[in-house]
Design an enzyme around this catalytic site. Structure first.
Site, PDB file in Angstrom:
ATOM      1  N   SER A 123      38.939  43.900  42.759  1.00 45.80           N
ATOM      2  CA  SER A 123      37.996  44.577  43.653  1.00 45.80           C
ATOM      3  C   SER A 123      36.934  43.605  44.124  1.00 45.80           C
ATOM      4  O   SER A 123      36.578  42.649  43.406  1.00 45.80           O
ATOM      5  CB  SER A 123      37.325  45.710  42.867  1.00 45.80           C
ATOM      6  OG  SER A 123      36.208  46.208  43.573  1.00 45.80           O
ATOM      7  N   TYR A 147      32.772  48.951  35.038  1.00 44.21           N
ATOM      8  CA  TYR A 147      34.025  48.951  35.803  1.00 44.21           C
ATOM      9  C   TYR A 147      34.296  47.556  36.366  1.00 44.21           C
ATOM     10  O   TYR A 147      35.391  47.002  36.224  1.00 44.21           O
ATOM     11  CB  TYR A 147      33.933  49.983  36.938  1.00 44.21           C
ATOM     12  CG  TYR A 147      34.987  49.814  38.008  1.00 44.21           C
ATOM     13  CD1 TYR A 147      36.313  50.130  37.756  1.00 44.21           C
ATOM     14  CD2 TYR A 147      34.664  49.314  39.281  1.00 44.21           C
ATOM     15  CE1 TYR A 147      37.292  49.951  38.733  1.00 44.21           C
ATOM     16  CE2 TYR A 147      35.624  49.142  40.254  1.00 44.21           C
ATOM     17  CZ  TYR A 147      36.937  49.452  39.978  1.00 44.21           C
ATOM     18  OH  TYR A 147      37.900  49.281  40.937  1.00 44.21           O
ATOM     19  N   LYS A 151      37.359  44.477  35.642  1.00 43.64           N
ATOM     20  CA  LYS A 151      38.167  43.744  36.633  1.00 43.64           C
ATOM     21  C   LYS A 151      38.040  42.231  36.409  1.00 43.64           C
ATOM     22  O   LYS A 151      39.028  41.503  36.440  1.00 43.64           O
ATOM     23  CB  LYS A 151      37.718  44.099  38.055  1.00 43.64           C
ATOM     24  CG  LYS A 151      37.992  45.540  38.450  1.00 43.64           C
ATOM     25  CD  LYS A 151      39.470  45.813  38.590  1.00 43.64           C
ATOM     26  CE  LYS A 151      39.784  47.241  38.965  1.00 43.64           C
ATOM     27  NZ  LYS A 151      41.193  47.592  38.762  1.00 43.64           N
TER      28      LYS A 151
HETATM   29  P1  NAD Z   1      43.535  56.378  41.746  1.00 45.22           P
HETATM   30  O1  NAD Z   1      42.704  56.920  40.660  1.00 45.22           O
HETATM   31  O2  NAD Z   1      43.814  57.235  42.940  1.00 45.22           O
HETATM   32  O3  NAD Z   1      44.941  55.890  41.172  1.00 45.22           O
HETATM   33  C1  NAD Z   1      45.106  55.421  39.860  1.00 45.22           C
HETATM   34  C2  NAD Z   1      46.333  56.095  39.289  1.00 45.22           C
HETATM   35  O4  NAD Z   1      46.525  55.619  37.957  1.00 45.22           O
HETATM   36  C3  NAD Z   1      46.217  57.617  39.205  1.00 45.22           C
HETATM   37  O5  NAD Z   1      47.394  58.205  39.709  1.00 45.22           O
HETATM   38  C4  NAD Z   1      46.047  57.888  37.706  1.00 45.22           C
HETATM   39  O6  NAD Z   1      46.616  59.128  37.348  1.00 45.22           O
HETATM   40  C5  NAD Z   1      46.767  56.711  37.098  1.00 45.22           C
HETATM   41  N1  NAD Z   1      46.282  56.314  35.782  1.00 45.22           N
HETATM   42  C6  NAD Z   1      45.001  56.149  35.381  1.00 45.22           C
HETATM   43  N2  NAD Z   1      44.975  55.729  34.095  1.00 45.22           N
HETATM   44  C7  NAD Z   1      46.264  55.633  33.689  1.00 45.22           C
HETATM   45  C8  NAD Z   1      46.871  55.230  32.484  1.00 45.22           C
HETATM   46  N3  NAD Z   1      46.139  54.867  31.410  1.00 45.22           N
HETATM   47  N4  NAD Z   1      48.219  55.245  32.402  1.00 45.22           N
HETATM   48  C9  NAD Z   1      48.976  55.610  33.475  1.00 45.22           C
HETATM   49  N5  NAD Z   1      48.445  55.993  34.649  1.00 45.22           N
HETATM   50  C10 NAD Z   1      47.114  55.986  34.759  1.00 45.22           C
HETATM   51  O7  NAD Z   1      42.868  55.001  42.206  1.00 45.22           O
HETATM   52  P2  NAD Z   1      43.144  54.105  43.490  1.00 45.22           P
HETATM   53  O8  NAD Z   1      42.015  54.279  44.430  1.00 45.22           O
HETATM   54  O9  NAD Z   1      44.529  54.297  43.960  1.00 45.22           O
HETATM   55  O10 NAD Z   1      42.976  52.665  42.840  1.00 45.22           O
HETATM   56  C11 NAD Z   1      44.074  51.953  42.325  1.00 45.22           C
HETATM   57  C12 NAD Z   1      43.588  50.648  41.704  1.00 45.22           C
HETATM   58  O11 NAD Z   1      42.882  49.906  42.694  1.00 45.22           O
HETATM   59  C13 NAD Z   1      42.618  50.837  40.533  1.00 45.22           C
HETATM   60  O12 NAD Z   1      42.909  49.840  39.565  1.00 45.22           O
HETATM   61  C14 NAD Z   1      41.264  50.589  41.159  1.00 45.22           C
HETATM   62  O13 NAD Z   1      40.340  50.105  40.217  1.00 45.22           O
HETATM   63  C15 NAD Z   1      41.604  49.541  42.200  1.00 45.22           C
HETATM   64  N6  NAD Z   1      40.649  49.533  43.320  1.00 45.22           N
HETATM   65  C16 NAD Z   1      40.442  50.668  44.039  1.00 45.22           C
HETATM   66  C17 NAD Z   1      39.498  50.681  45.067  1.00 45.22           C
HETATM   67  C18 NAD Z   1      39.232  51.932  45.849  1.00 45.22           C
HETATM   68  O14 NAD Z   1      38.214  51.994  46.524  1.00 45.22           O
HETATM   69  N7  NAD Z   1      40.091  52.936  45.837  1.00 45.22           N
HETATM   70  C19 NAD Z   1      38.786  49.514  45.360  1.00 45.22           C
HETATM   71  C20 NAD Z   1      39.035  48.358  44.618  1.00 45.22           C
HETATM   72  C21 NAD Z   1      39.982  48.375  43.590  1.00 45.22           C
HETATM   73  C1  UD1 Z   2      32.330  51.376  46.055  1.00 40.29           C
HETATM   74  C2  UD1 Z   2      32.227  51.007  44.612  1.00 40.29           C
HETATM   75  C3  UD1 Z   2      32.734  49.605  44.411  1.00 40.29           C
HETATM   76  C4  UD1 Z   2      34.142  49.448  44.945  1.00 40.29           C
HETATM   77  C5  UD1 Z   2      34.130  49.838  46.409  1.00 40.29           C
HETATM   78  C6  UD1 Z   2      35.516  49.734  46.976  1.00 40.29           C
HETATM   79  C7  UD1 Z   2      30.328  52.363  43.909  1.00 40.29           C
HETATM   80  C8  UD1 Z   2      28.888  52.361  43.508  1.00 40.29           C
HETATM   81  N1  UD1 Z   2      30.836  51.154  44.230  1.00 40.29           N
HETATM   82  O1  UD1 Z   2      31.435  50.554  46.745  1.00 40.29           O
HETATM   83  O2  UD1 Z   2      32.741  49.265  43.056  1.00 40.29           O
HETATM   84  O3  UD1 Z   2      34.594  48.118  44.813  1.00 40.29           O
HETATM   85  O4  UD1 Z   2      33.650  51.176  46.521  1.00 40.29           O
HETATM   86  O5  UD1 Z   2      36.004  50.911  47.435  1.00 40.29           O
HETATM   87  O6  UD1 Z   2      31.007  53.384  43.889  1.00 40.29           O
HETATM   88  N2  UD1 Z   2      27.190  55.971  51.213  1.00 40.29           N
HETATM   89  C9  UD1 Z   2      26.354  56.921  51.740  1.00 40.29           C
HETATM   90  N3  UD1 Z   2      26.516  58.221  51.347  1.00 40.29           N
HETATM   91  C10 UD1 Z   2      27.477  58.602  50.442  1.00 40.29           C
HETATM   92  C11 UD1 Z   2      28.334  57.610  49.917  1.00 40.29           C
HETATM   93  C12 UD1 Z   2      28.163  56.294  50.317  1.00 40.29           C
HETATM   94  O7  UD1 Z   2      25.480  56.616  52.550  1.00 40.29           O
HETATM   95  O8  UD1 Z   2      27.561  59.800  50.109  1.00 40.29           O
HETATM   96  C13 UD1 Z   2      27.050  54.574  51.683  1.00 40.29           C
HETATM   97  C14 UD1 Z   2      26.768  53.553  50.589  1.00 40.29           C
HETATM   98  O9  UD1 Z   2      25.402  53.422  50.375  1.00 40.29           O
HETATM   99  C15 UD1 Z   2      27.421  52.293  51.200  1.00 40.29           C
HETATM  100  C16 UD1 Z   2      28.604  52.846  52.014  1.00 40.29           C
HETATM  101  O10 UD1 Z   2      28.301  54.225  52.258  1.00 40.29           O
HETATM  102  O11 UD1 Z   2      26.525  51.676  52.105  1.00 40.29           O
HETATM  103  C17 UD1 Z   2      29.935  52.775  51.289  1.00 40.29           C
HETATM  104  O12 UD1 Z   2      29.807  53.385  50.001  1.00 40.29           O
HETATM  105  P1  UD1 Z   2      31.052  53.607  49.036  1.00 40.29           P
HETATM  106  O13 UD1 Z   2      32.153  54.268  49.802  1.00 40.29           O
HETATM  107  O14 UD1 Z   2      30.568  54.278  47.806  1.00 40.29           O
HETATM  108  O15 UD1 Z   2      31.568  52.138  48.730  1.00 40.29           O
HETATM  109  P2  UD1 Z   2      30.774  50.871  48.102  1.00 40.29           P
HETATM  110  O16 UD1 Z   2      29.373  51.176  47.834  1.00 40.29           O
HETATM  111  O17 UD1 Z   2      31.055  49.707  48.984  1.00 40.29           O
END
Ligand code: NAD
Ligand code: UD1
Length: 335
Positions: A123, A147, A151
């Site tokens: 991330s 969190y 990572k």
């Molecule tokens: P998500 O929660 O939608 O998907 C994660 C999946 O993993 C879910 O289906 C959950 O049921 C499963 N899971 C959780 N713990 C488990 C375990 N112990 N064993 C088996 N399955 C398990 O999340 P996502 O948004 O799809 O994110 C996927 C990955 O990407 C995560 O590692 C997250 O940290 C990373 N990531 C996500 C974002 C984001 O904004 N969505 C940003 C940066 C990194």
């Molecule tokens: C979030 C995660 C970060 C992750 C990233 C990737 C948090 C605190 N951080 O960051 O760890 O890597 O997503 O997806 O969750 N905002 C509003 N109103 C809201 C929600 C958000 O104004 O109700 C604003 C925030 O201040 C920010 C932007 O929208 O400026 C995006 O926010 P968000 O979607 O939570 O993502 P990140 O803060 O970038």
């Protein structure tokens, strides 16, 4: 065949479709702690066949050994884990336990099975807060919450593993802000309870499920005073993993890439784009900044372009249109 842990989740479910489109077979391992079981049928409808699914925990090494013995897995993509920043501050041990143990168990089982190709979901949160944008992969690293530390620790562990055995090829993909949905509108993000992140919150306000958006901060040193982020369409993100898998086939060691668009979008820009895509108003109030937020965060994605030959193709308008199609479809699904 590709093992995809967390394959029923937001990014994982889209990854399944991208894998099928690229001609790969895949095996989903998910415990459904943060996803709905019916997503499997929706993935199947898009890829034209019922996906292979193992329900279980990625920390269960006996299960991993069995799956790797039964299926011809060539590589794994590791999505499974916990991802809510605020929750990780309140429950740090749960985050360290689940995320670190999950990665350790998977890497150990892959090693035992002789599978040494892995893509890890990292991330942009691993970058130390800085006003210097854009961020390239050499920017200083420091997490600001448990969190983020999981990572960083997993990235470090993967470097140590690759150093100990040069047969490993590993990609650490640092995602910026994944949003949007599959263009069919049948897959998307399904946050439980009140969304923490901007895009799903805006979608729920447009749909009338929540009255108003709170915009966290209107006094950042950005063009309109609201926070700027690098939103990336989830299908572009998934396609970045396909490019990374291809690269790993010929390159040992650990390879780190930003997956972002290189473009910043403010909160108010995103609100306006969502209003245009949905034809619905998104009323909002500007409230104080959220603790821990930075004003701007966007990627320099040049390395992924130059080395992987991948660039994000979809813009904000499509991210909002696809997210809105999903928002409407989701309302028709059984809860
Ligand atoms: P998500 O929660 O939608 O998907 C994660 C999946 O993993 C879910 O289906 C959950 O049921 C499963 N899971 C959780 N713990 C488990 C375990 N112990 N064993 C088996 N399955 C398990 O999340 P996502 O948004 O799809 O994110 C996927 C990955 O990407 C995560 O590692 C997250 O940290 C990373 N990531 C996500 C974002 C984001 O904004 N969505 C940003 C940066 C990194
Ligand atoms: C979030 C995660 C970060 C992750 C990233 C990737 C948090 C605190 N951080 O960051 O760890 O890597 O997503 O997806 O969750 N905002 C509003 N109103 C809201 C929600 C958000 O104004 O109700 C604003 C925030 O201040 C920010 C932007 O929208 O400026 C995006 O926010 P968000 O979607 O939570 O993502 P990140 O803060 O970038």
């Amino acid at each position: 065949m590709i093992l995809i842990t967390g394959g029923a989740g937001f990014i994982g479910s889209h990854m399944c479709v991208a894998l099928a489109e690229a001609g790969h077979r895949f095996l989903i391992l998910d415990n459904f702690s943060n996803s709905a079981r019916d997503v499997v049928g929706r993935i199947g409808a898009l890829v034209g066949r019922a996906p292979l699914v193992a329900e279980g925990d990625v920390r269960d090494e006996a299960l991993l050994d069995r799956l790797l013995a039964e299926h011809p897995v060539e590589a794994a993509i590791h999505f499974a884990g916990l991802k809510a920043v605020g929750e990780s501050v309140r429950e740090p041990l749960r985050y360290y336990r689940e995320n670190i143990d999950g990665a350790l168990a998977l890497v150990a089982a892959l090693g035992r099975a002789g599978v040494r190709r892995l893509v890890f979901s990292s991330s942009a949160t691993v970058y130390a807060p800085t006003p210097a944008m854009p961020l390239d992969e050499t920017a200083p690293l420091r997490a600001t919450n448990p969190y983020g530390w999981t990572k960083l620790m997993i990235e470090q562990m993967l470097h140590d593993v690759a150093r100990s055995d040069p047969a490993w090829s590993i990609a650490c993909l640092r995602y910026f802000n994944p949003v949007g949905a599959h263009e069919s509108g049948t897959l998307g993000e399904e946050p439980q309870g009140v969304p923490n992140n901007l895009a799903p919150y805006v979608a729920q306000v447009a749909a009338g499920q929540r009255p108003r958006l709170q915009v966290f901060g209107g006094d950042y040193p950005t063009p309109d005073g609201t926070g700027v982020r690098d939103y990336i369409h989830v299908m572009d993100l998934a396609e970045g993993h396909i490019a990374a898998l291809r690269h790993l086939a010929g390159h040992a060691g650990v390879h780190t890439f930003n997956l972002g668009t290189g473009r910043g979008t403010s909160v108010l820009d995103l609100v306006r784009s969502f209003e245009a895509a949905s034809g619905r108003p998104v009323p909002y109030d500007i409230v104080p900044r959220r603790e821990g937020d930075v004003g701007e965060c966007w990627a320099d994605p040049a390395r992924a372009r130059d080395v992987l030959g991948w660039t994000a193709r979809r813009g904000i308008a499509q991210m909002c249109a696809d997210a809105w199609r999903w928002q409407q479809h989701r309302a028709t699904l059984p809860s």
